[in-house]
Design an enzyme around this catalytic site. Structure first.
Site, PDB file in Angstrom:
ATOM      1  N   GLU A   8       0.860  -1.188   0.000  1.00 52.38           N
ATOM      2  CA  GLU A   8       0.000   0.000   0.000  1.00 52.38           C
ATOM      3  C   GLU A   8       0.891   1.230   0.000  1.00 52.38           C
ATOM      4  O   GLU A   8       1.791   1.357   0.831  1.00 52.38           O
ATOM      5  CB  GLU A   8      -0.946   0.045   1.200  1.00 52.38           C
ATOM      6  CG  GLU A   8      -1.807   1.294   1.181  1.00 52.38           C
ATOM      7  CD  GLU A   8      -2.972   1.275   2.162  1.00 52.38           C
ATOM      8  OE1 GLU A   8      -3.490   2.377   2.449  1.00 52.38           O
ATOM      9  OE2 GLU A   8      -3.359   0.191   2.623  1.00 52.38           O
ATOM     10  N   HIS A  21      -0.507   4.611  -0.369  1.00 53.89           N
ATOM     11  CA  HIS A  21      -1.528   5.656  -0.479  1.00 53.89           C
ATOM     12  C   HIS A  21      -0.932   7.062  -0.393  1.00 53.89           C
ATOM     13  O   HIS A  21      -1.316   7.977  -1.132  1.00 53.89           O
ATOM     14  CB  HIS A  21      -2.578   5.448   0.611  1.00 53.89           C
ATOM     15  CG  HIS A  21      -3.920   5.987   0.256  1.00 53.89           C
ATOM     16  ND1 HIS A  21      -5.067   5.674   0.950  1.00 53.89           N
ATOM     17  CD2 HIS A  21      -4.317   6.819  -0.726  1.00 53.89           C
ATOM     18  CE1 HIS A  21      -6.101   6.288   0.426  1.00 53.89           C
ATOM     19  NE2 HIS A  21      -5.675   6.991  -0.601  1.00 53.89           N
ATOM     20  N   GLU A  81      -4.767   0.280  -2.530  1.00 56.91           N
ATOM     21  CA  GLU A  81      -4.630   1.741  -2.599  1.00 56.91           C
ATOM     22  C   GLU A  81      -3.210   2.193  -2.974  1.00 56.91           C
ATOM     23  O   GLU A  81      -2.583   2.977  -2.269  1.00 56.91           O
ATOM     24  CB  GLU A  81      -5.067   2.369  -1.276  1.00 56.91           C
ATOM     25  CG  GLU A  81      -6.552   2.129  -0.999  1.00 56.91           C
ATOM     26  CD  GLU A  81      -7.045   2.719   0.300  1.00 56.91           C
ATOM     27  OE1 GLU A  81      -8.232   3.068   0.365  1.00 56.91           O
ATOM     28  OE2 GLU A  81      -6.245   2.825   1.261  1.00 56.91           O
ATOM     29  N   GLU A 129     -14.160  -2.656  -0.353  1.00 59.26           N
ATOM     30  CA  GLU A 129     -14.290  -1.882   0.899  1.00 59.26           C
ATOM     31  C   GLU A 129     -15.542  -1.048   0.752  1.00 59.26           C
ATOM     32  O   GLU A 129     -15.762  -0.443  -0.295  1.00 59.26           O
ATOM     33  CB  GLU A 129     -13.098  -0.930   1.121  1.00 59.26           C
ATOM     34  CG  GLU A 129     -11.893  -1.547   1.765  1.00 59.26           C
ATOM     35  CD  GLU A 129     -10.837  -0.497   2.130  1.00 59.26           C
ATOM     36  OE1 GLU A 129     -11.213   0.663   2.430  1.00 59.26           O
ATOM     37  OE2 GLU A 129      -9.649  -0.834   2.121  1.00 59.26           O
TER      38      GLU A 129
END
Length: 540
Positions: free
Chosen positions: A415, A417, A469, A536
């Protein structure tokens, strides 16, 4: 970076080098069980020795230690002034580092501004030490021409390892095993393992998950011995045909020193221990075993999680059992047919949740009972699916999901992000990690490879996830290709393509986060080419 020859000295430069993510690490392999047989005592052993329990540790600034002159790695180093800590465990939970919770940002944002793949100057390192004596069964295996590895099942964020003062190896991706061959470094009597566990490395750029930032050796550490002739990897296809009702099992085995084996035999047993199929093959380094068509096999599903036991026995030229490898299998067929996900020929709807490994007192150093409690909760509340947000889980979790019946989306430890999403949800494609940056490709492909190799044989794993993400880019194409090179059957999920539809080809499923019902309805009413999952949709 893969190494054909052993590197004997550690280098500080690896910490900030995105192309170095392992040194001297054993290649990723399946998590099947192996047992050795003692013909004199007629006893079986799994040839594993836990190093869990009390370790000694000191947390210092990374700038305060010198790699190849560091005294803490020496056998005779006096660590009596070090703290005591339990492994598995987190440094934060032991009061040795501060707790940090960060969502999108990187934990150093607002304090330092390193350019990737560089790391912050304020970097801690935990110096771990443990003294151990090899169990007799491991020492006997070593002395008979076998090998002994040390396995770190979970750590954060990067480790350097020494045994008896000699450099062993370096590893990142702490959510899949980091295993190192230490055969030549062990001696009779007491041995000492020393580990430098770093808070930050270049790997930290790939691990910006929305969770508590916790560090240390948080999963089990163990020794694992392997006989001279050893089944290194098992890749099993256990299929069930809904049209004919017949099943088949095909196993590809990688056998070390296969020339020293006389035969390799295999059996398939049902839950009552009755043999439903058996055969014997001549030994070969890359042995393939196929059952052909099997009748009377019950298919595996979440509603009826029927497991069989596949057992492979290696016989040496003296007629002795060199090793037995065991893997629980479930016969099932999961496919995408006409844009619909099916299991055993019937449409499947995921009623699922995302799950972190977490305990308020132990952090991610969770116990088997924690896992059982979560599985039972899912079954009681009609949840049939879990996404392992956002990293591969402990091996035992997959065994429990096989046994109880839970469908898994197995997610790569990735991830980023904070690299591409600025405050206010401003997308900055040019700063995205890994994006299409070649220097990140090796590490990212290695992460998905380690997960797929380890978890391949679990019937509960229906879908592979490339991460969470992390935007998208050419690196994800390389990851997608690696997954399907290994596994042509399971689909791949990656939600990040919703930010750039030029990369729709790196996901086999349309997955979205927090999508409104009208947007989902619009997708499903307009000739959808892929099945849909809300991966999600609610967060607390």
């Amino acid at each position: 970076m893969a190494n054909e020859t052993r590197i004997e000295h550690a280098s500080e430069t690896w910490l900030a080098d995105s192309t170095v993510f392992e040194v001297n690490r054993v290649p990723a392999h399946s998590d099947h069980k192996c047992y050795a047989h003692d013909s004199q005592t007629n006893e079986w052993s799994d040839l594993r020795q836990s190093l869990d329990g009390e370790w000694r540790v000191e947390v210092v600034q990374a700038s305060d230690i010198e790699f190849n002159e560091e005294p803490f790695v020496r056998e005779n180093f006096d660590d009596s002034a070090f703290e005591r800590i339990q492994v598995p465990g987190h440094l934060q939970m032991a009061g040795l580092m501060n707790n940090k919770y960060v969502n999108i940002q990187y934990p150093w944002d607002g304090h330092e501004n390193p350019a990737e793949p560089n790391i912050p100057e304020n970097n801690h390192v935990a110096l771990y030490r443990k003294t151990f004596t090899m169990a007799n069964r491991l020492a006997d295996t070593k002395n008979a021409g076998g090998t002994v590895s040390i396995v770190f099942h979970g750590m954060a964020t990067a480790i350097y390892v020494w045994v008896n003062g000699m450099f062993v190896g370096y590893g990142e991706d702490g959510f899949t095993p980091n295993e190192f061959d230490i055969t030549e470094m062990l001696h009779d009597g007491e041995n000492v393992v020393a580990v430098a566990c770093y808070e930050y490395s270049s790997a930290s750029w790939l691990e910006d998950q929305d969770f508590w930032r916790l560090h240390g050796l948080f999963r089990s550490v163990e020794l694992a011995a392997q006989p001279h002739v050893h089944i290194e990897n098992m890749q099993i296809e256990s299929d069930w045909d809904p049209e004919s009702g017949s099943a088949s099992l095909d196993a590809a085995l990688t056998v070390r020193n296969a020339a020293d084996a006389a035969t390799i035999s295999a059996t398939l047993k049902n839950s009552d221990g009755n043999v439903v199929w058996e055969t014997a093959n001549c030994a070969d380094p890359d042995t393939s075993i196929s059952t052909g068509s099997l009748n009377g096999i019950r298919p595996w599903s979440a509603e009826d999680p029927v497991l069989y036991e596949f057992e492979v026995t290696v016989i040496d030229h003296a007629g002795n059992i060199a090793e037995v490898a065991v893997q629980k299998v479930g016969f099932r067929r999961f496919r995408i047919e006409d844009g619909i996900m099916t299991i055993n020929g019937k449409r499947i709807v995921f009623k699922g949740a995302d799950r972190h490994e977490f305990d308020p007192k132990r952090g991610r150093a969770i116990t088997e009972q924690d896992m059982i409690d979560d599985v039972v909760f899912c079954k009681r509340h009609n949840l049939n699916a879990i996404r392992t947000s956002h990293y591969p889980n402990q091996e035992r979790w997959y065994e429990l999901c096989d046994e109880y019946g839970i469908y898994l989306i197995d997610e790569t430890n990735l991830e980023t992000h904070g690299s591409w999403c600025l405050p206010g949800d401003v997308l900055t494609e040019e700063t995205a990690i890994p994006g299409s940056k070649a220097h990140w490709e090796g590490a990212c492909v290695d992460r998905v490879n380690s997960m797929v190799r380890r978890d391949y044989n679990h019937p509960s794993v229906l879908i592979w996830s490339l991460g969470n993400e992390s935007y998208t880019g050419d690196v994800f194409r390389a990851m997608y290709k690696r997954v399907h090179d290994i596994d042509p059957n399971r689909p791949v999920h990656y939600e990040g393509v919703t930010h750039n539809r030029d990369y729709d080809d790196v996901t086999d499923i349309e997955t979205r986060m927090y999508a409104h019902a009208d947007a989902i309805e619009e997708y499903l009413k307009n000739d959808p080419q892929k099945p849909y999952i809300s991966c999600e949709y609610m967060h607390a």
